[in-house]
Design a protein around this motif. Sequence first.
Motif, mmCIF file in Angstrom:
data_model
loop_
_atom_site.group_PDB
_atom_site.id
_atom_site.type_symbol
_atom_site.label_atom_id
_atom_site.label_comp_id
_atom_site.label_asym_id
_atom_site.label_seq_id
_atom_site.Cartn_x
_atom_site.Cartn_y
_atom_site.Cartn_z
ATOM 1 N N MET A 121 -9.497 80.596 28.885
ATOM 2 C CA MET A 121 -8.805 79.547 29.620
ATOM 3 C C MET A 121 -7.463 79.291 28.949
ATOM 4 O O MET A 121 -7.365 79.317 27.715
ATOM 5 N N ALA A 122 -6.423 79.036 29.739
ATOM 6 C CA ALA A 122 -5.094 78.910 29.147
ATOM 7 C C ALA A 122 -4.229 77.917 29.920
ATOM 8 O O ALA A 122 -4.421 77.696 31.121
ATOM 9 N N MET A 123 -3.262 77.350 29.187
ATOM 10 C CA MET A 123 -2.229 76.501 29.755
ATOM 11 C C MET A 123 -0.872 77.073 29.363
ATOM 12 O O MET A 123 -0.733 77.725 28.321
ATOM 13 N N GLN A 124 0.111 76.795 30.190
ATOM 14 C CA GLN A 124 1.469 77.254 29.949
ATOM 15 C C GLN A 124 2.432 76.121 30.314
ATOM 16 O O GLN A 124 2.266 75.468 31.348
ATOM 17 N N ALA A 125 3.425 75.877 29.481
ATOM 18 C CA ALA A 125 4.388 74.810 29.759
ATOM 19 C C ALA A 125 5.758 75.233 29.250
ATOM 20 O O ALA A 125 5.876 75.971 28.261
ATOM 21 N N GLY A 126 6.785 74.767 29.944
ATOM 22 C CA GLY A 126 8.129 75.127 29.518
ATOM 23 C C GLY A 126 9.171 74.540 30.438
ATOM 24 O O GLY A 126 8.956 73.526 31.101
ATOM 25 N N VAL A 127 10.319 75.218 30.497
ATOM 26 C CA VAL A 127 11.453 74.722 31.267
ATOM 27 C C VAL A 127 11.892 75.788 32.259
ATOM 28 O O VAL A 127 11.818 76.995 31.990
ATOM 29 N N LEU A 128 12.327 75.339 33.417
ATOM 30 C CA LEU A 128 12.794 76.203 34.494
ATOM 31 C C LEU A 128 14.200 75.780 34.868
ATOM 32 O O LEU A 128 14.468 74.601 35.099
ATOM 33 N N ASN A 129 15.130 76.743 34.898
ATOM 34 C CA ASN A 129 16.517 76.459 35.270
ATOM 35 C C ASN A 129 16.927 77.360 36.429
ATOM 36 O O ASN A 129 16.734 78.569 36.384
ATOM 37 N N ARG A 130 17.489 76.749 37.467
ATOM 38 C CA ARG A 130 18.030 77.486 38.598
ATOM 39 C C ARG A 130 19.437 76.979 38.878
ATOM 40 O O ARG A 130 19.669 75.764 38.902
ATOM 41 N N SER A 131 20.375 77.894 39.083
ATOM 42 C CA SER A 131 21.754 77.462 39.280
ATOM 43 C C SER A 131 22.493 78.404 40.218
ATOM 44 O O SER A 131 22.167 79.590 40.335
ATOM 45 N N PHE A 132 23.503 77.844 40.890
ATOM 46 C CA PHE A 132 24.410 78.584 41.747
ATOM 47 C C PHE A 132 25.845 78.283 41.326
ATOM 48 O O PHE A 132 26.200 77.135 41.093
ATOM 49 N N ASN A 133 26.659 79.326 41.213
ATOM 50 C CA ASN A 133 28.087 79.161 40.971
ATOM 51 C C ASN A 133 28.759 79.140 42.330
ATOM 52 O O ASN A 133 28.994 80.181 42.940
ATOM 53 N N VAL A 134 29.062 77.949 42.805
ATOM 54 C CA VAL A 134 29.591 77.788 44.157
ATOM 55 C C VAL A 134 30.898 78.547 44.333
ATOM 56 O O VAL A 134 31.196 79.061 45.417
ATOM 57 N N ASN A 135 31.688 78.650 43.274
ATOM 58 C CA ASN A 135 32.984 79.337 43.369
ATOM 59 C C ASN A 135 32.838 80.834 43.636
ATOM 60 O O ASN A 135 33.792 81.490 44.042
ATOM 61 N N GLN A 136 31.641 81.378 43.392
ATOM 62 C CA GLN A 136 31.414 82.800 43.622
ATOM 63 C C GLN A 136 30.805 83.086 44.992
ATOM 64 O O GLN A 136 30.608 84.245 45.347
ATOM 65 N N LEU A 137 30.505 82.045 45.756
ATOM 66 C CA LEU A 137 29.885 82.229 47.061
ATOM 67 C C LEU A 137 30.934 82.311 48.165
ATOM 68 O O LEU A 137 31.989 81.669 48.084
ATOM 69 N N GLN A 138 30.651 83.107 49.189
ATOM 70 C CA GLN A 138 31.507 83.216 50.351
ATOM 71 C C GLN A 138 30.757 82.675 51.564
ATOM 72 O O GLN A 138 29.574 82.967 51.754
ATOM 73 N N PHE A 139 31.441 81.880 52.382
ATOM 74 C CA PHE A 139 30.822 81.235 53.527
ATOM 75 C C PHE A 139 31.433 81.765 54.823
ATOM 76 O O PHE A 139 32.592 82.213 54.852
ATOM 77 N N GLY A 140 30.652 81.703 55.913
ATOM 78 C CA GLY A 140 31.096 82.261 57.181
ATOM 79 C C GLY A 140 32.406 81.678 57.667
ATOM 80 O O GLY A 140 33.228 82.376 58.269
ATOM 81 N N GLU A 141 32.620 80.391 57.407
ATOM 82 C CA GLU A 141 33.848 79.735 57.876
ATOM 83 C C GLU A 141 35.089 80.223 57.135
ATOM 84 O O GLU A 141 36.214 79.952 57.569
ATOM 85 N N GLN A 142 34.887 80.937 56.022
ATOM 86 C CA GLN A 142 36.022 81.448 55.260
ATOM 87 C C GLN A 142 36.413 82.857 55.697
ATOM 88 O O GLN A 142 37.360 83.424 55.160
ATOM 89 N N TRP A 143 35.659 83.428 56.635
ATOM 90 C CA TRP A 143 36.007 84.735 57.197
ATOM 91 C C TRP A 143 36.721 84.486 58.522
ATOM 92 O O TRP A 143 36.146 83.965 59.477
ATOM 93 N N ILE A 144 37.986 84.857 58.574
ATOM 94 C CA ILE A 144 38.860 84.541 59.709
ATOM 95 C C ILE A 144 39.181 85.815 60.480
ATOM 96 O O ILE A 144 39.557 86.837 59.892
ATOM 97 N N SER A 145 39.005 85.770 61.784
ATOM 98 C CA SER A 145 39.253 86.925 62.644
ATOM 99 C C SER A 145 40.687 87.424 62.485
ATOM 100 O O SER A 145 41.646 86.640 62.541
ATOM 101 N N GLY A 146 40.830 88.719 62.276
ATOM 102 C CA GLY A 146 42.139 89.334 62.132
ATOM 103 C C GLY A 146 42.723 89.227 60.745
ATOM 104 O O GLY A 146 43.730 89.875 60.439
ATOM 105 N N ILE A 147 42.096 88.422 59.893
ATOM 106 C CA ILE A 147 42.609 88.239 58.527
ATOM 107 C C ILE A 147 41.607 88.718 57.494
ATOM 108 O O ILE A 147 41.937 89.409 56.540
ATOM 109 N N GLY A 148 40.333 88.356 57.703
ATOM 110 C CA GLY A 148 39.297 88.676 56.732
ATOM 111 C C GLY A 148 38.934 87.452 55.910
ATOM 112 O O GLY A 148 39.074 86.306 56.374
ATOM 113 N N TYR A 149 38.490 87.679 54.692
ATOM 114 C CA TYR A 149 38.040 86.577 53.844
ATOM 115 C C TYR A 149 39.227 85.826 53.259
ATOM 116 O O TYR A 149 40.131 86.414 52.651
ATOM 117 N N ASP A 150 39.230 84.504 53.442
ATOM 118 C CA ASP A 150 40.272 83.637 52.898
ATOM 119 C C ASP A 150 39.611 82.598 51.999
ATOM 120 O O ASP A 150 39.026 81.625 52.490
#
Length: 332
Positions: A121-150
């Motif tokens: 029988m066993a127990m486990q305990a610790g810490v969990l970290n989840r993160s997103f770097n928003v500056n590295q994400l691209q969103f659909g609204e930033q892709w402009i027709s005829g221009i591309g990613y802005d």
Amino acid sequence: MKKSILQILLAVMAGIYGLPGAGYAQADPHFSQYFIQPMSLNPALTGAIEGDYRVSAVWRSQYGNTFSTKGLSAEMPTSKNINLGVNLLNQSSSDKAYNYTNAYLSIAYTGVRFKDHYLVMAMQAGVLNRSFNVNQLQFGEQWISGIGYDPSAHSSEVFHKPNVFSFDAGAGLVYYDATADRKINLFGGFSAFHITQPKDPFIAGGDKQTMPIRYSLHAGARIIVSSLLNIVPNVLYMSQGETAEKMAGAYVQVNASEQVDLMFGANLRFRDAISPFAGFYYKGITVGMSYDTNVSTKNAMEINRNSVEVSLSYTWWRKNSMKTKPFYCPRF
């Protein structure tokens, strides 16, 4: 209802691991060579080694090298019916937009015995970290027709808490038959992770979202064919939220010489991939490599989901410790 980019990314994360029926809740990173980091499968496997100490490392690259996963663990049995272990895992995207890290301490109690049959029988305990770097994400609204990613274009996507630390815990049970000189030794176990159900407050109103509990059920046997050959068939079932994974396979261990063992085999992840494995053991050092190749019938336009894993572990004994023990490890 409009899906946020985060919801889509979390659904993709579940798909990376071949978990059909993925919802928006994130599926845990894990390895095809799950026996290299056994505490991430079941904390009751802590210290289930044929030695006094073991350290292990494993690296996985997948999804067209878009994601990499690294694991590091250390474990030791004691003479007090207590086994101790530490398990670290990190997964990140190649553009550093996403990062998942956990660190756990595992304690297993091995004192429940019926002759040579063990219930751990066993127990486990610790810490969990989840993160997103928003500056590295691209969103659909930033892709402009005829221009591309802005990158200067406005996006309506809002991240409530892009970096979250949470306390996390899990528990598990393992049964194994350690009867000496038996031709077939059975083992099996059950575990539950995220029993504290950490929150997912990444998007506005996301405080009501929680990390779903991950359940694992695994079993197998060590079949001693001869003094030179062992076969280890195994099965694994995991579920987390709306996702599920089923695996089955077998490994063969060949005693090539007094100090060298050769290992090979494969696991089939149903409706997803087959994972052949090959490795060798020499003086306490085990090196392994596996390659997941997609065998699913999903859309051919889907991005390449093949992956490669490399592992290294080292087991050693204390000075004057007996190297021959009447114990059959309940994992490969």
